[in-house]
Write a protein that holds these residues in place. Structure first.
Motif, PDB file in Angstrom:
ATOM      1  N   ASP A  29     -69.906  -0.223-110.780  1.00 23.39           N
ATOM      2  CA  ASP A  29     -69.556   1.077-110.196  1.00 23.39           C
ATOM      3  C   ASP A  29     -68.141   1.059-109.650  1.00 23.39           C
ATOM      4  N   PHE A  30     -67.792  -0.042-108.943  1.00 28.09           N
ATOM      5  CA  PHE A  30     -66.439  -0.144-108.393  1.00 28.09           C
ATOM      6  C   PHE A  30     -65.398  -0.195-109.501  1.00 28.09           C
ATOM      7  N   LYS A  31     -65.711  -0.965-110.564  1.00 27.02           N
ATOM      8  CA  LYS A  31     -64.780  -1.032-111.691  1.00 27.02           C
ATOM      9  C   LYS A  31     -64.601   0.339-112.326  1.00 27.02           C
ATOM     10  N   HIS A  32     -65.744   1.029-112.508  1.00 22.03           N
ATOM     11  CA  HIS A  32     -65.680   2.367-113.103  1.00 22.03           C
ATOM     12  C   HIS A  32     -64.888   3.311-112.203  1.00 22.03           C
ATOM     13  N   LYS A  47     -57.610   5.270-111.534  1.00 25.83           N
ATOM     14  CA  LYS A  47     -56.376   4.985-112.259  1.00 25.83           C
ATOM     15  C   LYS A  47     -56.073   6.081-113.267  1.00 25.83           C
ATOM     16  N   GLN A  48     -57.140   6.538-113.944  1.00 26.53           N
ATOM     17  CA  GLN A  48     -56.954   7.619-114.913  1.00 26.53           C
ATOM     18  C   GLN A  48     -56.477   8.888-114.226  1.00 26.53           C
ATOM     19  N   ILE A  49     -57.102   9.191-113.060  1.00 27.36           N
ATOM     20  CA  ILE A  49     -56.699  10.383-112.308  1.00 27.36           C
ATOM     21  C   ILE A  49     -55.246  10.245-111.859  1.00 27.36           C
ATOM     22  N   ALA A  50     -54.903   9.025-111.354  1.00 29.04           N
ATOM     23  CA  ALA A  50     -53.529   8.793-110.906  1.00 29.04           C
ATOM     24  C   ALA A  50     -52.544   8.924-112.061  1.00 29.04           C
ATOM     25  N   ASP A  51     -52.922   8.381-113.240  1.00 30.12           N
ATOM     26  CA  ASP A  51     -52.054   8.509-114.419  1.00 30.12           C
ATOM     27  C   ASP A  51     -51.865   9.969-114.803  1.00 30.12           C
TER      28      ASP A  51
END
Length: 493
Positions: free
Chosen positions: A221-224, A230-234
Motif C-alpha cells: 500500500d505504501f509503495k502504491h 510521484k505520478q501526481i507530482a509528475d
C-alpha cells in the motif's frame, strides 16, 4: 518412493528403537527381521550371556554381523528433514537427537545410559535398569530419556522429582514443596503448564502469521501510495511547467507587440518632429530672405526714390508663418501611463508567484545532482546546457563545496538559461563545431532540462538544443548522446 511430506504422517513409534525408545540411530536388523540402534543392540548383547533378539527373544547360535539398514536410514533421514521443515520446536529436535549420557552405576568403561530415574537421581544403562523393571517398589519410579542435566529435574530441597509448576512463584517444584514453601499456591502439572505454553506459542504464532501478511500488504500500500504521489507530482510538474511556459510565451509575445507599438509610436513621433522641423526651417529661410532684402533696402542712398517706391505698408509686411506657441510633441504622459500599467502588472504577477511554493536552492541542487547521474537509455532525449551558465548556476545554489560561500548571492543569479555560447548564430540555432563536454557544455536528461526552464526560463530568441541517445559500437554496444546530428563517431559524447 513417496514424497518427503508423507513421512510427517508416520508415527514416531514406527521408526524408533524398542530398546532406547528413541528414533533409530544407525539402524541394524537382526536375522529375525527386527530393527534396533547399533549401539543399543550391541550393549544389550554385551550385558547378556546369550545372543537373542531383545524383542522376540529368538536365540542365535553366534552373534550376527551387524550392517546398517540403508533403507531405514534413508527413511529416518527424510523423516527428520520433514520434521525440521514442519516444525522447529525444541521438543521435536530433542526427540530426533540421541544424547550420549553415561551410566552412573557402571565402572570404567561406562556404558551409555538407557534411562534416567527422577526418584533415584541417577542414569542407568540397560543392564543396571533391570531392577526398575522387576522390583515392585522401583517400578513406581519415574523414568525419562537420559539427560545430562538430571539435577534440573530433581528438587534440591526435598530430593524428589520435579512434577509441578508454581504459577505464583514461576518455578518448578516437587509434591513436597506444595506442603511447605508453596502451600496454597497455584500449582499445576508441568505437562499441563507445558501444554498451555505451547498453546500460547501457537496463538502467538497465529497472530504473527496474521501480522506478517498485513504488514506486507501495508508495504504494498505504501509503495502504491508513493508511486501514486510521484505520478501526481509528475503531473503537477508537467501541468505547472506547461502553464508557466504558456505564461512566459504570452508575456514574451505581448512584450514583442508592445515593443513594436512603442517603436511605431517613436517612429511616428520622429516623422511628426521631422515635418515640424522642416516647416520651421522653411519659415526661417523665408524670414532670413526677407531680412536680407530689408537689410539691402536700408542702405539705399536716394531717399526720394526710397520713400516713393517703398511705402510703409510694404515694409511692414512679413512672410507667412505659423503660430508655434501651442504646438508641442507630448509623449511623456502616455509613456508614464504605460509604465504605471506595467508596474501594476508586475506587482500582480509577483503576488501570484508568491502563492506558488518556492523551490529551495537545496532542492534544486539535490534534484539536478540526482538527474546528472541518470543512465543513458537508447531513444531518450538529452539537452545541452552552456557550461558558463551552468557554472554560474552551481555557484548560486552552492553545488560544490567551493560554491557554498556564493549560495543565494543575487550577484550570482544565473538568469534564464543562455546557450548563446554554444551557437554559431541565434537565427539558425546551429551549434559550433568541436564543442567539448564539460569544457563547453553539460548534458541533462529531459526532466532536468524541464526543471531548469521551469525555474529560470530560456533566454529570449533561443531554442532548446536537444539531442538523441543512440546505441553505438559494433561489438561492445554502449549508449551515447549524438551531439552533432550528422554524427561522426569521434564527436559522440
Amino acid at each position: 518412493m513417496a514424497s518427503s511430506s508423507n513421512f510427517v504422517q508416520l508415527s514416531e513409534d514406527q521408526i524408533q528403537c524398542s530398546i532406547c525408545l528413541d528414533v533409530f540411530t544407525e539402524p541394524v536388523s537382526t536375522p529375525c527381521g527386527h530393527n534396533f540402534c547399533r549401539a543399543c543392540l550391541t550393549t544389550f548383547w554385551d550385558s547378556s550371556s546369550t545372543c537373542q533378539c531383545p524383542l522376540c527373544k529368538k536365540e542365535f547360535p553366534k552373534r550376527p554381523e551387524l550392517c546398517v539398514n540403508t533403507f531405514i536410514s534413508g527413511l529416518i533421514l527424510q523423516f527428520k528433514e520433514s520434521l525440521q521443515i514442519k516444525s522447529s520446536s525444541p521438543s521435536k529436535k530433542s526427540t530426533a537427537e540421541h544424547v550420549n549420557v553415561p551410566c552412573d552405576v557402571c565402572i570404567d568403561p561406562k556404558k551409555e545410559a538407557f534411562k534416567s530415574c527422577l526418584d533415584c537421581g541417577m542414569s542407568f544403562c540397560e543392564a543396571h535398569l533391570e531392577h526398575h523393571k522387576t522390583a515392585a517398589k522401583l517400578k513406581k519410579h519415574k523414568l525419562i530419556n537420559p539427560v545430562t542435566n538430571l539435577d534440573d529435574y530433581i528438587c534440591q530441597k526435598h530430593e524428589r522429582a520435579v512434577e509441578l509448576y508454581c504459577r505464583d512463584d514461576q518455578t518448578c517444584v516437587c509434591l513436597f514443596c506444595t506442603e511447605t514453601d508453596h502451600k496454597g499456591h497455584n500449582t499445576v502439572l508441568i505437562e499441563e503448564e507445558s501444554r498451555q505454553r505451547k498453546a500460547l506459542i501457537k496463538e502467538t504464532q497465529t497472530r504473527i502469521q496474521q501480522m506478517i501478511p498485513e504488514r506486507m500488504q501495508k508495504i504494498e500500500d505504501f509503495k502504491h501510495s508513493a508511486d501514486l504521489k510521484k505520478q501526481i507530482a509528475d503531473n503537477e510538474k508537467a501541468d505547472s511547467t506547461k502553464v508557466l511556459r504558456a505564461l512566459i510565451h504570452a508575456i514574451e509575445g505581448r512584450q514583442t507587440r508592445l515593443l513594436d507599438e512603442i517603436e511605431e509610436k517613436q517612429k511616428a513621433e520622429e516623422r511628426q518632429a521631422k515635418g515640424l522641423i522642416k516647416a520651421l526651417e522653411n519659415e526661417i529661410r523665408k524670414l532670413q530672405s526677407k531680412d536680407a532684402d530689408l537689410e539691402e533696402l536700408s542702405h539705399t542712398e536716394d531717399n526720394l526714390c526710397f520713400v516713393i517706391n517703398l511705402p510703409t505698408v510694404t515694409l511692414s509686411i512679413l512672410p507667412h508663418t505659423n503660430d508655434w506657441t501651442d504646438i508641442n510633441i507630448k509623449t511623456e504622459e502616455s509613456r508614464e501611463s504605460l509604465r504605471r500599467n506595467l508596474l501594476q502588472l508586475q506587482e500582480l504577477v509577483n503576488k501570484e508567484l508568491e502563492k506558488i511554493p518556492e523551490i529551495s536552492l537545496d532542492t534544486q541542487k539535490a534534484e539536478i545532482q540526482q538527474l546528472l547521474e541518470t543512465r543513458l537509455v537508447e531513444g531518450d532525449t538529452w539537452y545541452l546546457v552552456d557550461s558558463h551558465w551552468f557554472t554560474q548556476w552551481k555557484k548560486y545554489v552552492g553545488f560544490e563545496s567551493q560554491d557554498i560561500e556564493h549560495k543565494g548571492d543575487r550577484d550570482f543569479y544565473p538568469g534564464p538559461v543562455d546557450n548563446s555560447g554554444l551557437l554559431k548564430d541565434t537565427d539558425s540555432h546551429a551549434i559550433k563545431d568541436n564543442l567539448v563536454i564539460e569544457q563547453h557544455y553539460v548534458l541533462l536528461p529531459t526532466e532536468g532540462w524541464l526543471k531548469l526552464i521551469s525555474w529560470y526560463g530560456l533566454a529570449e530568441g533561443q531554442k532548446p538544443v536537444a539531442r538523441d541517445v543512440v546505441l553505438y559500437g559494433s561489438i561492445n554496444k554502449v549508449c551515447k548522446v549524438v551531439v552533432y546530428p550528422r554524427w561522426n563517431p569521434c564527436k559522440i559524447q
